[in-house]
Write an enzyme that holds these catalytic residues in place. Structure first.
Site, PDB file in Angstrom:
ATOM      1  N   TYR A 109       0.842  -1.193   0.000  1.00 12.28           N
ATOM      2  CA  TYR A 109       0.000   0.000   0.000  1.00 12.28           C
ATOM      3  C   TYR A 109       0.880   1.246   0.000  1.00 12.28           C
ATOM      4  CZ  TYR A 109      -3.330   3.558   1.437  1.00 12.28           C
ATOM      5  OH  TYR A 109      -4.112   4.684   1.478  1.00 12.28           O
ATOM      6  N   GLU A 197      -3.995   7.264  -3.821  1.00 11.93           N
ATOM      7  CA  GLU A 197      -3.870   5.963  -3.179  1.00 11.93           C
ATOM      8  C   GLU A 197      -3.519   4.921  -4.235  1.00 11.93           C
ATOM      9  OE1 GLU A 197      -7.455   3.898  -1.624  1.00 11.93           O
ATOM     10  OE2 GLU A 197      -6.481   4.139   0.316  1.00 11.93           O
TER      11      GLU A 197
END
Ligand code: ADP
Ligand code: MG
Length: 394
Positions: A109, A197
């Site tokens: 991530y 993101e």
């Protein structure tokens, strides 16, 4: 403003971030054509909707043949995708992104957000990619790395390397990873992002790094200097009520209750919502008419608020500082006449020219319930909405 995954990936690619080969499709045939163009033997068909959690909701499908690609596209297009983020209404799938399948060794991530309390861009990274970062934060907060960027100097190479190490990137891929992190940061900074993101950021079996998913939001107040970004706006993904209001220079927030609220200022909107809840009701929406509201603006606000079929009572709550109560009152009278309002209307005015405003309301002959305090206004509108609901049920 939000954009689609494929658009965010295009921006990242321009800044040098590696992305899988892919193409856009508006029909099942086109999806199959894209697969042929991309080549290889595994493809992923991805619904382009402004939401996360598409994978779990059937919006991401791995396919082994062109036929499967076509079938997956056929199932997704023209349908609403309901994810845990969209609410039960879901979001319409109008376009698909077909992508080459990537050989995933590890999902990571990488995110960038504006941390308002730190007044800095915050880089967020985790070894637990592919999952919602909120879930990781709740279950295993120690697996999240946060690194603030000094605004005066921007992100530094050593910081990118530190993140790469924290992500457990193998030594021979650390340079590639830190480059990717710096490039993603530059995309976020140069385009005035509020959120970027990359989830998952993937380490492939071949030892390379690829952005497999990308979500990006932008600062609306900076869009004037990014014509290329503004034109990516997809109104089909927005609440039509909010879009209509924005196009008219008003800000609108759609909610689930039945009291329609016309207020000025975000703080007063929050206070009004609290008071309505305290009185046992729930707001259907909020329309912020802002400062300097002319009668015409108030009338527009009325039309937008009453368009919502859930509204059973309209509450106008204005604290006039820059605004003037007489203008607001004129707007209310005009709007009631123009929209032929049948619903109960509660008005609470305070501030500049309040007596004049109340006089205009009294003398207009329109049917209006007045209130002096916010608490009284909230109680009266909740009661009015309840009686309308009771009558409708009977
Ligand atoms: P969402 O976050 O909306 O669910 P993603 O794009 O992150 O959508 O896709 C969900 C999952 O599907 C990823 O975590 C990954 O495991 C898999 N996936 C997505 N794109 C690809 C791809 N091109 N190749 C292989 N797997 C993929
Ligand atoms: Mg994702």
């Amino acid at each position: 403003m939000d954009i689609h995954e494929y658009q965010a990936k295009e921006i990242l690619a321009k800044f040098g971030v590696p992305i899988p080969k892919g193409g856009l499709a508006y029909s099942p045939e086109q999806a199959a054509y894209r697969a042929r163009e991309i080549g290889g033997s595994v493809w992923v068909v991805k619904a382009q909707v402004h939401t996360g959690g598409r994978g779990k909701a059937g919006g991401v499908k791995v396919c082994k043949t062109e036929n499967e690609v076509e079938e997956a596209a056929d199932r997704m297009l023209g349908r609403k995708l309901v994810t845990h983020q969209t609410g039960p209404a879901g979001k319409m799938v109008g376009r698909l992104y077909v992508e080459g399948g990537v050989n995933i060794a590890k999902e990571l991530y990488l995110g960038f957000v504006l941390d308002r309390s730190e007044q800095r861009v915050m880089v967020i990274a985790s070894t637990e990619g592919g999952m919602e970062i909120e879930e990781v934060a709740a279950a295993t907060p120690e697996k999240i790395v946060r690194m603030p960027v000094e605004p005066a100097v921007g992100m530094q190479a050593f910081q990118a390397r530190e993140i790469a190490f924290a992500l457990g990137i193998p030594a021979n891929a650390v340079t590639e990873a830190s480059q990717l992190i710096l490039r993603a940061y530059r995309a976020f900074r140069d385009k005035d992002g509020t959120m970027l993101e990359i989830n998952p950021l993937v380490l492939t079996h071949e030892g390379h790094l690829v952005a497999l998913d990308a979500k990006m939001s932008f600062d609306d107040n900076a869009l004037f200097r990014h014509a290329d970004i503004s034109e990516l706006r997809d109104k089909s993904q927005e609440d039509p009520r909010e879009t209509q209001a924005a196009d008219r220079g008003l800000s609108y927030v759609g909610l689930e209750g039945d009291v329609g609220c016309i207020v000025n200022g975000a703080g007063l909107a929050m206070a009004t919502m609290d008071m309505i809840l305290l009185a046992g009701g729930a707001p259907a929406n909020f329309l912020d008419i802002g400062g300097g509201a002319t009668p015409e603006r108030v009338a527009k606000a009325f039309r937008l608020v009453t368009q919502d079929g859930n509204v059973k009572c309209v509450l106008v709550n204005i604290f006039a500082g820059i605004n003037r109560c007489d203008w607001v009152a004129q707007g209310v009278v005009k709007a009631v006449e123009m929209t032929n309002l049948k619903l109960p209307l509660v008005v609470r005015l305070a501030g500049t020219n309040v007596e004049l405003g109340q006089q205009i309301l009294r003398e207009s002959g329109i049917n209006v319930i007045t209130a002096d305090t916010l608490a009284e206004a909230a109680e009266k509108s909740v009661a009015a909405a309840k009686s309308v609901a009771a009558k409708a049920a009977a």
